[in-house]
Design a protein around this motif. Structure first.
Motif, PDB file in Angstrom:
ATOM      1  N   VAL A 144      38.808  45.398  46.491  1.00  0.00           N
ATOM      2  CA  VAL A 144      38.657  46.558  47.000  1.00  0.00           C
ATOM      3  C   VAL A 144      38.313  46.535  48.301  1.00  0.00           C
ATOM      4  O   VAL A 144      37.220  45.859  48.713  1.00  0.00           O
ATOM      5  N   HIS A 145      38.987  47.169  49.343  1.00  0.00           N
ATOM      6  CA  HIS A 145      38.751  47.200  50.577  1.00  0.00           C
ATOM      7  C   HIS A 145      37.093  47.902  50.887  1.00  0.00           C
ATOM      8  O   HIS A 145      36.683  48.687  49.885  1.00  0.00           O
ATOM      9  N   ARG A 146      36.706  47.485  52.119  1.00  0.00           N
ATOM     10  CA  ARG A 146      35.099  48.016  52.197  1.00  0.00           C
ATOM     11  C   ARG A 146      34.951  49.353  52.285  1.00  0.00           C
ATOM     12  O   ARG A 146      33.957  50.102  51.841  1.00  0.00           O
ATOM     13  N   SER A 147      36.271  50.226  52.484  1.00  0.00           N
ATOM     14  CA  SER A 147      36.270  51.610  52.485  1.00  0.00           C
ATOM     15  C   SER A 147      36.088  51.968  50.997  1.00  0.00           C
ATOM     16  O   SER A 147      35.631  53.351  50.747  1.00  0.00           O
ATOM     17  N   GLY A 148      36.402  51.506  50.085  1.00  0.00           N
ATOM     18  CA  GLY A 148      36.409  51.597  48.419  1.00  0.00           C
ATOM     19  C   GLY A 148      37.733  52.354  48.304  1.00  0.00           C
ATOM     20  O   GLY A 148      38.007  52.771  47.073  1.00  0.00           O
ATOM     21  N   GLU A 149      38.558  52.695  49.211  1.00  0.00           N
ATOM     22  CA  GLU A 149      39.610  53.521  49.105  1.00  0.00           C
ATOM     23  C   GLU A 149      41.103  52.530  49.142  1.00  0.00           C
ATOM     24  O   GLU A 149      42.205  53.497  49.109  1.00  0.00           O
ATOM     25  N   VAL A 194      36.223  53.352  44.900  1.00  0.00           N
ATOM     26  CA  VAL A 194      36.111  52.432  43.773  1.00  0.00           C
ATOM     27  C   VAL A 194      34.802  52.050  43.895  1.00  0.00           C
ATOM     28  O   VAL A 194      34.397  51.457  44.653  1.00  0.00           O
ATOM     29  N   VAL A 195      34.279  52.105  42.675  1.00  0.00           N
ATOM     30  CA  VAL A 195      32.822  51.494  42.575  1.00  0.00           C
ATOM     31  C   VAL A 195      32.507  50.357  41.730  1.00  0.00           C
ATOM     32  O   VAL A 195      31.773  49.442  41.769  1.00  0.00           O
ATOM     33  N   GLU A 196      33.676  50.184  40.953  1.00  0.00           N
ATOM     34  CA  GLU A 196      33.654  48.959  39.928  1.00  0.00           C
ATOM     35  C   GLU A 196      34.951  48.653  39.428  1.00  0.00           C
ATOM     36  O   GLU A 196      35.895  49.544  39.131  1.00  0.00           O
ATOM     37  N   THR A 197      35.329  47.555  39.271  1.00  0.00           N
ATOM     38  CA  THR A 197      36.690  47.113  38.657  1.00  0.00           C
ATOM     39  C   THR A 197      36.685  46.060  37.471  1.00  0.00           C
ATOM     40  O   THR A 197      35.614  45.662  37.186  1.00  0.00           O
ATOM     41  N   ALA A 198      37.594  46.394  36.563  1.00  0.00           N
ATOM     42  CA  ALA A 198      37.740  45.225  35.432  1.00  0.00           C
ATOM     43  C   ALA A 198      39.427  45.072  35.303  1.00  0.00           C
ATOM     44  O   ALA A 198      39.965  45.725  35.441  1.00  0.00           O
ATOM     45  N   MET A 253      39.628  50.645  37.557  1.00  0.00           N
ATOM     46  CA  MET A 253      38.754  51.032  38.629  1.00  0.00           C
ATOM     47  C   MET A 253      38.079  52.357  38.417  1.00  0.00           C
ATOM     48  O   MET A 253      38.465  53.447  38.258  1.00  0.00           O
ATOM     49  N   ILE A 254      36.643  52.077  38.332  1.00  0.00           N
ATOM     50  CA  ILE A 254      35.973  53.133  38.223  1.00  0.00           C
ATOM     51  C   ILE A 254      35.607  53.833  39.607  1.00  0.00           C
ATOM     52  O   ILE A 254      35.459  53.053  40.435  1.00  0.00           O
ATOM     53  N   ARG A 255      36.066  55.105  39.603  1.00  0.00           N
ATOM     54  CA  ARG A 255      35.900  55.988  40.805  1.00  0.00           C
ATOM     55  C   ARG A 255      34.649  56.604  40.991  1.00  0.00           C
ATOM     56  O   ARG A 255      33.852  56.687  39.883  1.00  0.00           O
ATOM     57  N   GLY A 256      34.124  56.794  42.274  1.00  0.00           N
ATOM     58  CA  GLY A 256      33.019  57.597  42.408  1.00  0.00           C
ATOM     59  C   GLY A 256      32.590  58.891  41.742  1.00  0.00           C
ATOM     60  O   GLY A 256      31.402  59.318  41.469  1.00  0.00           O
ATOM     61  N   ASP A 257      33.815  59.380  41.323  1.00  0.00           N
ATOM     62  CA  ASP A 257      33.785  60.781  40.671  1.00  0.00           C
ATOM     63  C   ASP A 257      33.770  60.734  39.298  1.00  0.00           C
ATOM     64  O   ASP A 257      33.921  61.888  38.509  1.00  0.00           O
ATOM     65  N   GLY A 258      33.687  59.382  38.577  1.00  0.00           N
ATOM     66  CA  GLY A 258      33.550  59.195  37.224  1.00  0.00           C
ATOM     67  C   GLY A 258      34.995  59.252  36.291  1.00  0.00           C
ATOM     68  O   GLY A 258      35.117  58.900  35.551  1.00  0.00           O
ATOM     69  N   LYS A 259      36.185  59.250  37.344  1.00  0.00           N
ATOM     70  CA  LYS A 259      37.495  59.105  36.607  1.00  0.00           C
ATOM     71  C   LYS A 259      37.953  57.676  37.014  1.00  0.00           C
ATOM     72  O   LYS A 259      37.499  56.854  37.600  1.00  0.00           O
ATOM     73  N   ILE A 260      38.892  57.385  36.301  1.00  0.00           N
ATOM     74  CA  ILE A 260      39.551  55.944  36.174  1.00  0.00           C
ATOM     75  C   ILE A 260      40.873  55.820  36.750  1.00  0.00           C
ATOM     76  O   ILE A 260      41.779  56.572  36.318  1.00  0.00           O
ATOM     77  N   ALA A 261      40.881  55.066  37.782  1.00  0.00           N
ATOM     78  CA  ALA A 261      42.303  54.491  38.513  1.00  0.00           C
ATOM     79  C   ALA A 261      42.645  53.146  37.629  1.00  0.00           C
ATOM     80  O   ALA A 261      41.792  52.523  37.489  1.00  0.00           O
TER      81      ALA A 261
END
Length: 161
Positions: free
Chosen positions: A41-46, A77-81, A92-100
């Motif tokens: 994930v890029h440093r921007s998280g996006e 993105v705050v976390e990946t699996a 990818m767990i997003r900052g708003d609690g949704k999952i990409a």
């Protein structure tokens, strides 16, 4: 990494890091190995990149995998699996609690994106994958009304029977 001596040998006093790409990554653990590719994930998280060796460039090259669906990662993105079986999917767990979710099959040139919501006002906080013999199990920590729950993703329905 290479050694600074003429023969390129790495020793405790002769180690050198050579920058391979200009893309920086997030400081938390937001990277996964998918086959022979390093996804990060890029440093921007996006943005999400894969890092692979290019014989033409004679170095590692980063490719933006999120360019086809950049709207999905706008909240960061705050976390990946990484799930390998039955399909190669990066959760990818997003900052708003949704999952990409990104399906990533490099050998087949497949990159697909979708957005998942936990339903019933669930807010995904964390994800992990546990390998099993035939399928990997995807687990989430979901906050529902202030109470955290451990939830597992149901395996896909087998329609081959």
């Amino acid at each position: 990494m290479t050694g600074t001596l003429s023969d390129g040998v790495i020793t405790p006093s002769s180690i050198q890091s050579i920058r391979q790409t200009q893309y920086g990554s997030k400081s938390n653990r937001s990277y996964e190995m998918a086959g022979r590719s390093l996804l990060f994930v890029h440093r921007s998280g996006e943005r999400v990149y894969d890092l692979n060796y290019s014989f033409e460039a004679d170095q590692q090259v980063g490719t933006d995998l999120s360019i086809v669906s950049d709207h999905i990662l706008k909240s960061g993105v705050v976390e990946t699996a990484y799930q390998e079986l039955p399909a190669q999917i990066v959760w990818m767990i997003r900052g708003d609690g949704k999952i990409a979710c990104m399906t990533y099959e490099k050998e087949q040139d497949v990159i697909g994106w979708t957005l998942c919501e936990m339903g019933a006002s669930g807010f995904a906080e964390s994800a992990c994958v546990t390998p099993e013999p035939s399928d990997d199990h995807v687990w989430f920590i979901v906050n529902r009304g202030g109470v955290r729950h451990v939830e597992v993703m149901q395996p896909p329905i087998d329609t081959d029977d």
